[in-house]
Scaffold this motif. Structure first.
Motif, PDB file in Angstrom:
ATOM      1  N   LYS A  17      -6.635   7.743  -7.120  1.00 20.87           N
ATOM      2  CA  LYS A  17      -6.765   7.274  -5.732  1.00 20.87           C
ATOM      3  C   LYS A  17      -6.896   5.752  -5.732  1.00 20.87           C
ATOM      4  O   LYS A  17      -6.993   5.127  -6.789  1.00 20.87           O
ATOM      5  N   GLU A  73       0.891   4.069  -2.877  1.00 20.75           N
ATOM      6  CA  GLU A  73       0.529   5.443  -2.502  1.00 20.75           C
ATOM      7  C   GLU A  73       1.453   6.475  -3.157  1.00 20.75           C
ATOM      8  O   GLU A  73       1.025   7.562  -3.527  1.00 20.75           O
ATOM      9  N   LYS A 129       0.849  -1.199   0.000  1.00 24.01           N
ATOM     10  CA  LYS A 129       0.000   0.000   0.000  1.00 24.01           C
ATOM     11  C   LYS A 129       0.889   1.257   0.000  1.00 24.01           C
ATOM     12  O   LYS A 129       0.657   2.200  -0.760  1.00 24.01           O
TER      13      LYS A 129
END
Ligand code: SF4
Length: 450
Positions: A436, A381, A377
């Motif tokens: 996103k 990101e 993650k």
């Protein structure tokens, strides 16, 4: 009516490639290919033997085929045949066994069997003595946008947990011209991405060198990457699993000029503990591994590192496991495949004392998986807001909306919502901006090229 043939692959990408090649040979000989779940005259199971579970699965699939059509010719092919030929010959579900380096003769062998010729002495060889690469080739693959290309077979490393060198034999490399010819043909049919695969691709070309250390001077894998970069239509070149030792400054300098090369490195780690690596007979230390990662980070912009780790290797102490956990966090992998050590009969590790209880393997696996999720993650990101190129591979529904799904060069999975009247983007590389997270492992993006 033409005879029908059905195929099933177990195991790795090399096996998948070989099944595609076998399927092509049957088609070229006039057989009609049907799904493995249908009734066929011939069933070919390309088996795997990497763990005891893979052996079991191989047997199950052969039995399933026999059940489906008791009159069919059932053919067991590949690695499990090499490790358990005698057992398979006694198995009434199996009519014919075809070992490694015999796959290119499979149609002849099956037809010989059906004609009741005596072919029994010609189906499985002593693979450890094989010196030649068995040339097979594919005209298409199951994945329509990305083609896995086999460039070598065999392994000389003998890691203590691995049976592969015994069933795949020593390193044998494919001729560069054959590889380039195959990729050229695939490119003409529309493939844009190539993944070089093999049993130990870091050893590509070493069998043709007078001295194995010449690999660091002559770098056959780097030359191959450069040559593939010259093929029109190939827009991405990705590598399968690499051994850290192949990464040198010279190697990186050789490949960096090939603009299609993807900065995604699957660097096989297996453990972050020096003592476990030693027991595994891996030939690097965590420090050496980290150095290679630093080197790649120096030359490539935020490259993706993926890896495999075995937890619960015989004798692995809490401290050794902690070392692995700390090490992987220091590296910051974008994905980790975690395997619980599983005994493989015939290997040194299976005989080692201090086998780890299953519940501890399970705990360690869970800890590592959750650390890996967070790392993945964190890595993803960093790409939010960035402009990226995505190769669109398929359509998918997520929460009742339709998306085009693909990967960027670093193998991050991206989704682009399908709007009304949008062109068909499958197998196109488009420029997007990442917006996103859509799900834990998919990033939502929007077009940035129009
Ligand atoms: S390098 Fe080690 S793990 Fe990989 S195929 Fe060879 S022996 Fe097995």
């Amino acid at each position: 009516m033409n005879k029908t043939a059905a195929f099933l692959t177990l195991g790795c990408k090399v096996n998948s490639y070989e099944t595609e090649a076998i399927r092509g040979m049957f088609e070229d000989s006039g057989y009609q290919v049907v799904d493995f779940k249908e009734i066929a005259d011939i069933y070919v199971v390309n088996t795997c033997t990497v763990t005891n579970i893979a052996d079991r699965k191989s047997r199950q699939m052969l039995h399933q085929a026999r059940k489906r059509n008791p009159d069919a010719v059932i053919v067991a092919v590949g690695c499990y045949v090499q490790s358990a030929k005698e057992d398979l010959l006694k198995d009434s579900s199996v009519d014919l066994v075809v070992g490694n380096n015999k796959k290119s003769e499979i149609v002849e062998l099956v037809e010989g069997y059906m004609a009741k010729n005596d072919i029994s002495s010609n189906t499985v060889i002593d693979i450890g003595a094989a010196k030649d690469y068995e040339e097979l080739s594919v005209a298409s693959t199951m994945e329509k946008t990305r083609a896995f290309i086999k460039i070598q077979d065999g392994c000389n490393r003998f890691c203590s947990y691995c049976i592969i060198p015994y069933v795949r034999g020593r390193v044998r490399s494919r001729n560069e011209e054959d590889i380039l010819e195959e990729i050229t043909k695939l490119s003409k049919t529309g493939y844009k991405e190539i993944v070089l695969t093999g049993i130990h691709i870091s050893s590509y070309g070493t069998d043709r060198l007078a001295n194995t250390d010449d690999v660091y001077r002559l770098m056959p894998l780097a030359s191959l990457i450069k040559a593939i970069g010259e093929i029109p239509g190939i827009e991405r070149i990705r590598l399968g699993s690499l051994e850290p030792r192949i990464i040198t400054e010279e190697f990186v300098k050789e490949i960096i000029g090939t603009t299609q090369f993807c900065p995604h490195f699957h660097l096989s780690l297996q453990s972050g503990s020096a003592s476990v690596l030693k027991r595994m007979n891996r030939r690097y230390t965590p420090e050496e591994y980290e150095k290679k990662v630093r080197l790649l980070r120096k030359y490539f912009d935020n490259p993706a590192f993926t890896t495999d780790i075995i937890v619960g290797f015989p004798g692995e102490t809490d401290k050794e496991f902690e070392e692995t956990l700390e090490f992987v966090q220091r590296i910051g992998f974008s994905a980790i495949h975690v395997f619980k050590y599983s005994k493989r009969a015939g290997t040194k590790a299976a005989e080692m004392k201090d086998q780890i209880p299953e519940y501890i393997k399970h705990q360690r696996s869970n800890m590592l998986i959750s650390a890996a999720k967070q790392m993945s993650k964190d890595y993803r990101e960093m790409f939010v807001g960035r402009i990226e190129k995505v190769l669109i591979e398929e359509e998918e529904s997520i929460d009742q909306r339709r998306y085009y799904i693909g990967h960027n060069e670093r193998y991050l999975k991206l989704a682009l919502e399908i709007g009304e009247g949008m062109d068909n983007l499958i197998n196109r590389i488009i420029t997007v901006r990442i917006n996103k997270f859509l799900t834990d492992d998919i990033l939502l993006c929007y077009r940035a090229d129009s």
